[in-house]
Structures are given as structure tokens and as C-alpha cells.
Design a protein around this motif. Structure first.
Motif: not given
Length: 264
Positions: A57-81
Motif C-alpha cells: 500500500s506504500d508505493y515508495k517503500l514497495l519501489k525500494v523493496a522490489l528494486g532490491a531484488f530486481g523486481l521493479d516491473d512488478d510495482i503495479n502487481n500488488k495482488f500478486f506481490i
């Protein structure tokens, strides 16, 4: 403004320059205004997050969290994540244990929402661990905007170090290579294999990869890459073949590479 990495040459010559300047270039990249803003927000707020729902629910936190694992493209796949995080990694039926891409398993394992009553987000060391991985991955992306082969080579060093440390068989490590798009690209190129081999039976693919590795690298086992020199041999072979395949290799480039290697 974000720092743009400098890569003056393509091919192995460019790789030598990048390796010799990476520490300084990474430091400059980390000090950019955009990066500083992102990591400061993460460091100040991640300990407040105690559920997967709060994180996505926090875009800024999720951006860093996903980016740390090379999963940047999943930023809008919230249900899946959220599903990936909530399922955790301990149950064999968990989603991440069924996915070929093991970055999701590493992501879920790191945050611990589905594995522990208290997630890892509250640990004092957690922010710096994720931030360090995020800065490294984002630098690789920035390098890729200049030269995609260099990004793949940088990523390979990280992936191989993790892979050789895994408690599994060497065939299991090869399956991990084949299931990781970035690593697979490097190995296919370095070993002179067409991408069409992915259409073959998995066991046939394994045999081909092992045979070619033995032929070109002198060893069929992934554990050879515990040795940094073996990693460098693979990267060199990848970059030289890639440059030849693209038709950009020339005498000048080869001379530059030889001069840089001699200097180092």
C-alpha cells in the motif's frame, strides 16, 4: 538528478574500465538526489510495516523493496506481490516455491511476512541490507541504459556468488541458471548456444549446458565459479562473443582491451 554511469568502450574493454571505476561510480550514483530521497524514506519508515498489505500500500517503500531484488516491473502487481509475501517460503505449496524465477523466493524470505510471527522489517539491520541491494541493482539498471551487456555482467557476479553458496546439487544449480533469464542469456551467449535450445526437454538442455561448459571453460560444474577468476573468464567469453555477434567488434576495440588488461 540521477548520476549516469560512464562506459567509454563496449565489449571487454568497457568491462575492464567499469570494474576499475565501479567503486567511485557507485558512490556517486548513491549520492544522487533521487537515490538519497528514496533510501531515506525507506530507512525512516520500513520498521513501521508489519504486514504485506501495508507494504504494497506504500508505493515508495514497495519501489525500494522490489528494486532490491530486481523486481521493479512488478510495482503495479500488488495482488500478486502480496500473495508472494503472505505465502512465505516454508510451505512447499507456497507460490514462490512453484515459481521458476527464484527472485520471488528471495524477496519473500527477506521480508519474512509469511514465515515468522514478527517480520524482518523490525530488525535494526534490515533497512541497510535492503538499501544496499537496492542501490546495487539500480546502478546495474543505469549501466544497462548505457550498455545492456555490462548490466548482465554485473548482475552475473552477484547471482553466481549466491548460486554457488546454495545447498543443492550442481545439476540443481544448472537448473537455477536455466530458470533465470539474465543468467541464462549470459551462459547461452558465452557458450555459443542458440536461444532455441529452450524448446528442448529440460534434461537435454542440462546435458548441452554441461558439455559446452566443459568444452569452453574446462569444467562442467557451477561450483567452479567460487573462484573469481572463473567468473571473470565467463564474463570475458560472454562479452567477446556478444560483441562479435553484434558485429561491433573491431581491431581498435581489441587493442583497447589488450592495453587495459596489461595495465591492470
Amino acid at each position: 538528478m540521477t548520476y549516469q554511469p560512464i562506459i567509454p568502450f563496449s565489449g571487454y574493454a568497457g568491462w575492464v574500465v567499469l570494474q576499475n571505476t565501479k567503486e567511485n561510480q557507485q558512490a556517486a550514483f548513491n549520492q544522487s538526489v533521487t537515490m538519497q530521497r528514496e533510501v531515506e524514506y525507506f530507512r525512516e519508515n520500513i520498521s513501521k510495516i508489519t504486514s504485506a498489505e501495508e507494504l504494497v500500500s506504500d508505493y515508495k517503500l514497495l519501489k525500494v523493496a522490489l528494486g532490491a531484488f530486481g523486481l521493479d516491473d512488478d510495482i503495479n502487481n500488488k495482488f500478486f506481490i502480496e500473495k508472494v509475501l503472505n505465502d512465505g517460503t516454508l510451505n512447499s505449496d507456497s507460490l514462490v516455491n512453484k515459481l521458476t524465477d527464484k527472485r520471488y523466493l528471495e524477496f519473500s524470505e527477506a521480508f519474512g511476512f509469511g514465515d515468522f510471527e514478527t517480520p524482518n522489517t523490525v530488525l535494526s539491520t534490515f533497512p541497510d541490507e535492503i538499501i544496499s541491494a537496492y542501490q546495487e541493482k539500480q546502478f546495474q539498471i543505469a549501466v544497462g541504459e548505457q550498455n545492456e551487456d555490462m548490466r548482465l555482467a554485473l548482475n552475473l557476479k552477484d547471482e553466481l556468488s549466491t548460486l554457488v553458496a546454495k545447498d543443492t546439487t550442481d545439476n540443481g544449480r544448472w537448473y537455477s541458471v536455466m530458470g533465470n533469464e539474465a543468467m541464462r542469456t549470459v551462459f547461452e551467449t558465452a557458450l555459443g548456444l542458440p536461444s532455441s535450445i529452450s524448446n528442448l526437454d529440460l534434461d537435454q538442455q542440462l546435458t548441452i549446458f554441461r558439455d559446452k561448459a566443459a568444452q569452453y571453460l574446462g569444467d562442467a560444474e557451477i561450483t567452479q565459479f567460487e573462484n573469481p577468476e572463473s567468473q571473470e573468464d565467463l564474463i570475458k567469453l560472454f562479452l567477446i562473443r556478444s560483441e562479435l555477434n553484434s558485429g561491433t567488434s573491431d581491431t581498435s576495440s581489441a587493442s583497447n582491451a589488450l592495453a587495459l588488461l596489461s595495465a591492470s
